[in-house]
Design a protein around this motif. Structure first.
Motif, PDB file in Angstrom:
ATOM      1  N   ARG A 242      45.605 -20.383  28.924  1.00 50.49           N
ATOM      2  CA  ARG A 242      45.193 -18.979  28.828  1.00 50.49           C
ATOM      3  C   ARG A 242      45.828 -18.220  27.656  1.00 50.49           C
ATOM      4  O   ARG A 242      45.304 -17.215  27.209  1.00 50.49           O
ATOM      5  N   HIS A 243      46.985 -18.711  27.170  1.00 54.83           N
ATOM      6  CA  HIS A 243      47.617 -18.019  26.038  1.00 54.83           C
ATOM      7  C   HIS A 243      47.227 -18.634  24.695  1.00 54.83           C
ATOM      8  O   HIS A 243      47.658 -18.168  23.651  1.00 54.83           O
ATOM      9  N   ARG A 248      41.205 -18.387  23.795  1.00 52.28           N
ATOM     10  CA  ARG A 248      41.130 -17.000  24.275  1.00 52.28           C
ATOM     11  C   ARG A 248      39.945 -16.294  23.636  1.00 52.28           C
ATOM     12  O   ARG A 248      39.355 -15.393  24.216  1.00 52.28           O
TER      13      ARG A 248
END
Ligand SMILES: NC(=O)c1ccc[n+]([C@@H]2O[C@H](COP(=O)([O-])OP(=O)(O)OC[C@H]3O[C@@H](n4cnc5c(N)ncnc54)[C@H](OP(=O)(O)O)[C@@H]3O)[C@@H](O)[C@H]2O)c1
Length: 323
Positions: A242-243, A248
């Motif tokens: 997710r980072h 993203r």
């Protein structure tokens, strides 16, 4: 008619090729079906991804599972889902934040009170490419989540582990990227470490430390017949990315989707080597090794440095207040 047949055959052929590559990239499946009735398992971070699937697969075999969550409301929803899906009521969610030593001590106190022994500890929780930040204990967030928190948890739970129990660490092939380890700086939060290579390095270092620690632990636990395994699950489609900037961005994510669908594993596929190390009788005589695709592989030379593993162990005891 002939044209339609040709089109159908082409589509079928393409689907078969796709299926073949997806299966091949997914790796082997654990074929051991031993039951785990009366076994007590602790697994960190089973609210999503590999940990959630592993918890479900182990609960299916009758084990009692204590899994951890940072958001307890979300954890209870998962606990209820797992109980319903596995028809196993012995699944319990408990709060644990690896970034807070006080939380680890509290969790261990609970396990000590609730269980007579622990048969399997799976140190699964982890973060990747996390923005640099400092934990309440003043360490780098990736270092503490992936390595130091699990170090403290494992050391505190050691007296509770039964003879012939197993400890599994979720490592990663990323540990090969760590070419050196400076024990003076590795644990510290560095506000400058914002770039991609620094974040990769921080992840690689944390996974190298897990491997070094697993070797040290395996040596110390040999007499008690406690076996230690490190697992690389492969590249698995989970929320750990997710980072990661390339995933993203919705456009970049959409562009990568077809190729990722084929080469990146599903959480079920990623869980197979963990399951193998948890249940297979074939690994019961092995300890301190690194596994991928159900077999032991040679990890990096640095991860096998005896001197470094001893130094890391001594430092980790100081960092976590064990000495
Ligand atoms: N996915 C891959 O491609 C891959 C490759 C190699 C190795 N691995 C390793 O496999 C393990 C599982 O990863 P995954 O891919 O399944 O990721 P995931 O779906 O993001 O799961 C990570 C789990 O760790 C928990 N967690 C994160 N920070 C925590 C903290 N401070 N304290 C307690 N729990 C925390 C998360 O809980 P929250 O819901 O509270 O955040 C979540 O349950 C990790 O150790 C990872 O490094 C993954």
């Amino acid at each position: 008619m002939k044209w339609t047949l040709l089109k159908s055959a082409t589509c079928l052929g393409a689907a078969l090729i796709l299926y073949y590559f997806k299966k091949r990239c997914g790796g082997p499946v654990c074929r051991c079906f031993s039951r785990l009735d009366n076994k007590i398992i602790v697994i960190t971070g089973a609210t999503s991804g590999i940990g959630l699937v592993v918890a479900q697969l182990l609960a299916n075999r009758g084990a009692s599972i204590i899994f951890t969550a940072r958001n307890i409301d979300e954890g209870i929803v998962i606990q209820n889902y797992l109980r319903a899906a596995t028809k196993n009521p012995k699944i319990y969610c408990k709060y644990l934040d690896l970034n807070d030593f006080a939380s680890i001590h509290k969790f261990v106190l609970h396990v000590n009170q609730a269980c007579s022994t622990v048969d399997l500890l799976i140190n699964n929780a982890g973060v990747f490419f996390h923005p640099p930040s400092e934990t309440v204990n003043k360490f780098d967030v990736t270092f503490q989540t992936n390595y130091l928190g699990h170090f403290l948890l494992t050391e505190l739970l050691l007296p509770k582990l039964a003879a012939s129990s197993r400890i599994i660490f979720l490592s990663s092939a990323a540990h090969f990227l760590a070419k050196s380890l400076d024990l003076k700086t590795v644990a510290a939060f560095d506000p400058e470490a914002v770039g991609s290579s620094a974040r990769f390095q921080s992840y690689a270092n944390s996974k190298l430390c897990l491997l070094l620690y697993s070797k040290n632990l395996a040596r110390r636990c040999k007499e008690r017949n406690i076996n230690v395994y490190s697992v690389d699950p492969g590249s698995v489609e989970t929320s750990i990315y997710r980072h990661f900037p390339f995933l993203r961005n919705p456009i970049l994510k959409a562009l990568q989707r077809p190729i990722r669908f084929i080469v990146v594993r599903t959480p079920f596929q990623g869980a197979q080597t963990v399951l193998h190390c948890a249940v297979s009788p074939h690994v019961s005589k092995e300890t301190g090794l690194y596994y991928s695709d159900l077999v032991s592989k040679t990890p990096s030379d640095l991860s096998q440095d005896f001197e470094l593993s001893t130094q890391l162990y001594d430092c980790s005891r100081r960092w976590t207040g064990l000495v």
